[in-house]
Design an enzyme around this catalytic site. Structure first.
Site, PDB file in Angstrom:
ATOM      1  N   ARG A 289       0.015  19.186  92.197  1.00 24.79           N
ATOM      2  CA  ARG A 289      -0.366  19.397  93.587  1.00 24.79           C
ATOM      3  C   ARG A 289       0.170  20.713  94.103  1.00 24.79           C
ATOM      4  NH1 ARG A 289       1.899  15.152  97.154  1.00 24.79           N
ATOM      5  NH2 ARG A 289       3.730  15.753  95.957  1.00 24.79           N
ATOM      6  N   SER A 353       9.330  18.803  87.208  1.00 21.39           N
ATOM      7  CA  SER A 353      10.091  17.601  86.853  1.00 21.39           C
ATOM      8  C   SER A 353      10.257  17.421  85.347  1.00 21.39           C
ATOM      9  CB  SER A 353       9.407  16.396  87.464  1.00 21.39           C
ATOM     10  OG  SER A 353       9.194  16.646  88.827  1.00 21.39           O
ATOM     11  N   ASP A 407      12.167  16.641  90.647  1.00 19.59           N
ATOM     12  CA  ASP A 407      11.619  15.684  91.630  1.00 19.59           C
ATOM     13  C   ASP A 407      12.665  14.680  92.123  1.00 19.59           C
ATOM     14  OD1 ASP A 407      11.666  14.470  89.169  1.00 19.59           O
ATOM     15  OD2 ASP A 407       9.664  13.581  89.303  1.00 19.59           O
TER      16      ASP A 407
HETATM   17 MG    MG Z   1       6.133  12.293  91.292  1.00 24.30          MG
END
Ligand code: MG
Ligand code: ADP
Length: 736
Positions: A289, A353, A407
């Site tokens: 995203r 992440s 994250d």
């Molecule tokens: Mg996530």
């Protein structure tokens, strides 16, 4: 009343029975009242041989009373219960000698029947026995339809074993029963087999079948028992996690440690003064995203987010690093167009992440890929630099990459923004990981002993040294062998969304091979990797679901199952997710207890910020997880807070603080930080966010020239590096 016999759909049939039989119902009630067990076995009283003669007798009495039979003659015999037996009904209905028999029987009752009386009585007998056959047929039809559904076959082939004198002796009963059953269950081949001494042989057969089923149940239970961990085992997991934490933090043990305990250079949680517009990238999960996050401080703090989700095709996930970062930059470019912000040079936080070695807030060297990513030329490289190079290759826009964020850290920061006691972050989504505020004095890989720093545990790798092998099952090993990173992330592979479905699938394959499931047939579907997504576990385990719905889900997956199969599948799913939640809880218990001991407390109140779809959507995961933490860390009162988009908001919050810190350093340098919204007191921010140990260094000026690119036409890479170095210097000066 004859309408009753004409229908063929079960439902219609029942309805007509109920509507059309008002007069028969009276007799049924009378029989019931006169029986030894009034109100009980009503169906039997309508359909079984025992009551058939009696039903006929009552009808005859009533008809005689109304003058419809025997010229109204009612004799004491006719009024005596049991005087007409089922064998009489059978005899009366015989086609040839039926009428003669009828006359004999009625004469014995003293009613002096005429020929018409005999015909009428024969008719009554036919109606009563017909009703009985139809009632039995309808019920049997219901059972067979259910059986057909359960087996999931288009055509049911089955045999019905029947015993009983009504069926054996009555001249038409069997034929009527067969005919109606076949009409009610048209897609079937039903054989009716007369049982010989069913009661004795049957008992033996039932026992044999029960033995076989019990053995099967026992073997399935044995298979699943390996997943059921005792409290002692969970405490052991907690203890081992603690050992691995120490190894990751220790200077000498860090290199060989599996739980890496990576410093993040985030030294405090937010305080609400964060402000500005930021871009954030979220890479490392199911979706990639790009986000625009507008943070406003002041009395009414707000965070406004706009985001767009982009797919990362599998070829890109497993292609070259350059392709991956070109794709990322392409997505950013699209997003900036979409938002109409191409010209603004926004500060950017990169939620990445994967395990990264950080030497500062904006440099992260990828240790290794996890969770299905496998791009070449990235491991060992600084991902921030790779991103900057990608932006440069595109030559379309410029961004200021301020922070690389895990994250877990983003999640912790987002929750801490709302709840200051939040000092732990947890992800239970595609992967599993946690972070928490560790004492600087314990982080031997970073110099300095004052204050705290957030440590990205990378706990997914827990067990990679074999320390969890005693609780890993053959199915865990199979999932591992089929993964992109064999031998790695063993803990994560037991408790995160990407793998739970795969564990379930492997168990199902084994149970099928052993003949306990899917009629022993391993379908192509079942062989397909990844078919059993974790979202199906959530659906199947939902308490609100009836077994038939579970079957429907399996059917959707292409798994043709019976109801028995569905029960087993559901059991398998809940066993796998129970263990996942428990071992995740055991790890967390280790973390919170460490924090408590760090602070020398007998009792610790702490909040854990959590993100991840497994945690959020699975019907039982979070509850079991909470319960386990509570049980295994009784001295901690742990609060859990759901993070709202930790990867986006958290990255922006960390970036906001990073920006303030930088701007402070480059006071007045408009070319580095041109956005007017970032006017904040540098010293204050540093104090609030980074807790610098030497307060004198707060006002440390950094020469503006050092941070100002000497004209954009010069080598940008050189400028960037120069700036990075300066910032690094700044960090170093403050912290060491
Ligand atoms: Mg996530
Ligand atoms: P990520 O961890 O990839 O950032 P999420 O937190 O959204 O993203 O987690 C996505 C993962 O959650 C999926 O890979 C899948 O394994 C799992 N998942 C998706 N839907 C469900 C669901 N309904 N119940 C449980 N787990 C789910």
């Amino acid at each position: 009343m004859p309408a009753i016999w004409r229908s063929c759909g079960t439902l219609t049939w029942w309805r007509e029975t109920r509507a059309g039989c008002a007069s028969t119902q009276k007799f049924d009630r009378e029989i019931d009242r006169g029986s030894l067990n009034p109100g009980k076995q009503l169906f039997e009283k309508m359909a079984s041989g025992m009551f058939m003669g009696e039903l006929v007798r009552l009808i005859l009495v009533k008809m005689a009373k109304e003058g419809l039979l025997f010229e109204g003659r009612i004799t004491p015999e006719l009024l005596t219960k049991g005087k007409i037996e089922t064998k009489h009904v059978s005899a009366i209905e015989k086609s040839k000698e039926g009428l003669t028999k009828c006359k004999e029987i009625l004469t014995r009752l003293g009613v002096e029947p005429s020929q018409e009386d005999c015909v009428a009585v024969q008719h009554v007998c036919t109606i009563v026995s017909f009703r009985s056959a139809n009632l039995i047929a309808a019920t049997l039809g219901g059972i067979l339809t259910r059986l057909k559904d359960n087996k999931g076959v288009a055509r049911l082939r089955t045999t019905v074993g029947i015993d009983g004198s009504m069926y054996k002796m009555h001249p038409q009963y069997a034929r009527r029963l067969h005919k109606t059953v076949r009409r009610l269950v048209p897609d079937s081949d039903v054989r009716f087999l007369l049982s010989e001494s069913g009661s004795a042989k049957g008992a033996a057969m039932v026992t044999a079948v029960a033995y076989r089923l019990a053995d099967q149940t026992r073997q399935i239970a044995q298979t699943l028992a390996e997943f059921r961990l005792s409290k002692a085992q969970l405490l052991e997991v907690k203890k081992r996690m603690r050992t691995e934490i120490e190894n990751g933090l220790g200077k000498k043990t860090h290199d060989s440690a599996t739980v890496k305990m990576l410093p993040t250079y985030v030294r405090s949680t937010p305080d609400g003064t964060e402000n500005g517009d930021f871009l954030a990238l979220d890479l490392g999960g199911t979706n990639f995203r790009v986000l625009l996050v507008k943070i406003r401080s002041g009395k009414r703090r707000t965070v406004e987010m706009h985001n767009k989700i982009y797919a990362i095709p599998i070829e890109v996930m497993q292609g070259t690093g350059e392709e991956l970062f070109d794709h990322i930059v392409y997505c950013i470019s699209d997003f900036l167009d979409y938002m109409g912000m191409k010209s603004a040079r926004l500060p950017l936080g990169f939620t990445f992440s994967f395990p990264c070695h950080q030497k500062s807030l904006d440099a992260g060297i990828l240790v290794n890929w996890t969770k299905g990513f496998k791009c070449t030329d990235c491991e060992g490289e600084d991902v921030v630099e790779l991103l900057r190079e990608g932006i440069k290759r595109k030559e379309e826009f410029d961004l200021d990459v301020v922070a690389v964020v895990n994250d877990t850290v983003g999640t912790m920061m987002t929750c801490a923004y709302e709840e200051p006691t939040c000092e732990v972050g947890l992800i239970a989504g595609t992967g599993s990981n946690a972070c928490y505020m560790e004492e600087m004095r314990n982080i031997e890989t970073v110099e300095g002993n004052e204050g705290r720093m957030c440590v990205n545990m990378e706990w997914g790798a827990f067990g990679d040294n074999g320390c969890l092998d005693d609780i890993r099952t053959q199915y865990d090993c199979a999932v591992d062998e089929n993964s992109l990173n064999e031998g790695k992330q063993r803990y994560e592979k037991m408790c995160s969304g990407m793998y739970l479905g795969e564990i379930v699938r492997n168990i199902l394959i084994d149970l099928t091979k052993r003949g306990f499931l899917f009629r022993g047939k391993i379908s192509e579907t079942l062989k397909t990797r990844g078919i059993f997504e974790t979202k199906f576990l959530s659906q199947i385990e939902s308490d609100r679901l009836a077994l038939l719905q579970v079957r429907a889900i399996l059917q959707q997956l292409g798994l043709d199952s019976t109801c028995d199969d569905s029960i087993i599948v559901k059991e398998v799913c809940s066993t796998v997710s129970l263990r996942a939640a428990q071992i995740c809880g055991a790890g967390m218990a280790g973390v919170v207890d460490k924090i408590r001991e760090n602070r020398g407390l007998d009792h610790l109140d702490v909040t854990v910020g959590v993100d991840g779809t497994l945690y959020k959507l699975h019907p039982h995961f979070s509850r079991i997880f909470h319960q386990t933490v509570k049980e295994l860390a009784p001295k901690c009162n742990v609060n859990f807070l759901l993070s709202e988009d930790g990867s986006g908001k958290g990255a922006a919050l960390i970036t906001a603080v990073g920006c303030r810190q930088r701007r402070g350093g480059a006071s007045g340098s408009a070319s580095v930080m041109s956005r007017p919204s970032h006017h904040l007191d540098n010293a204050l921010l540093l104090q609030l966010f980074f807790h610098p140990p030497h307060s004198s260094s707060l006002h440390l000026p950094i020469a503006p020239t050092a941070l100002t690119p000497p004209g954009h036409s010069h080598s940008r890479k050189h400028v960037c590096m120069h700036r990075e170095l300066k910032i690094l210097e700044y960090f170093t000066f403050i912290y060491l």
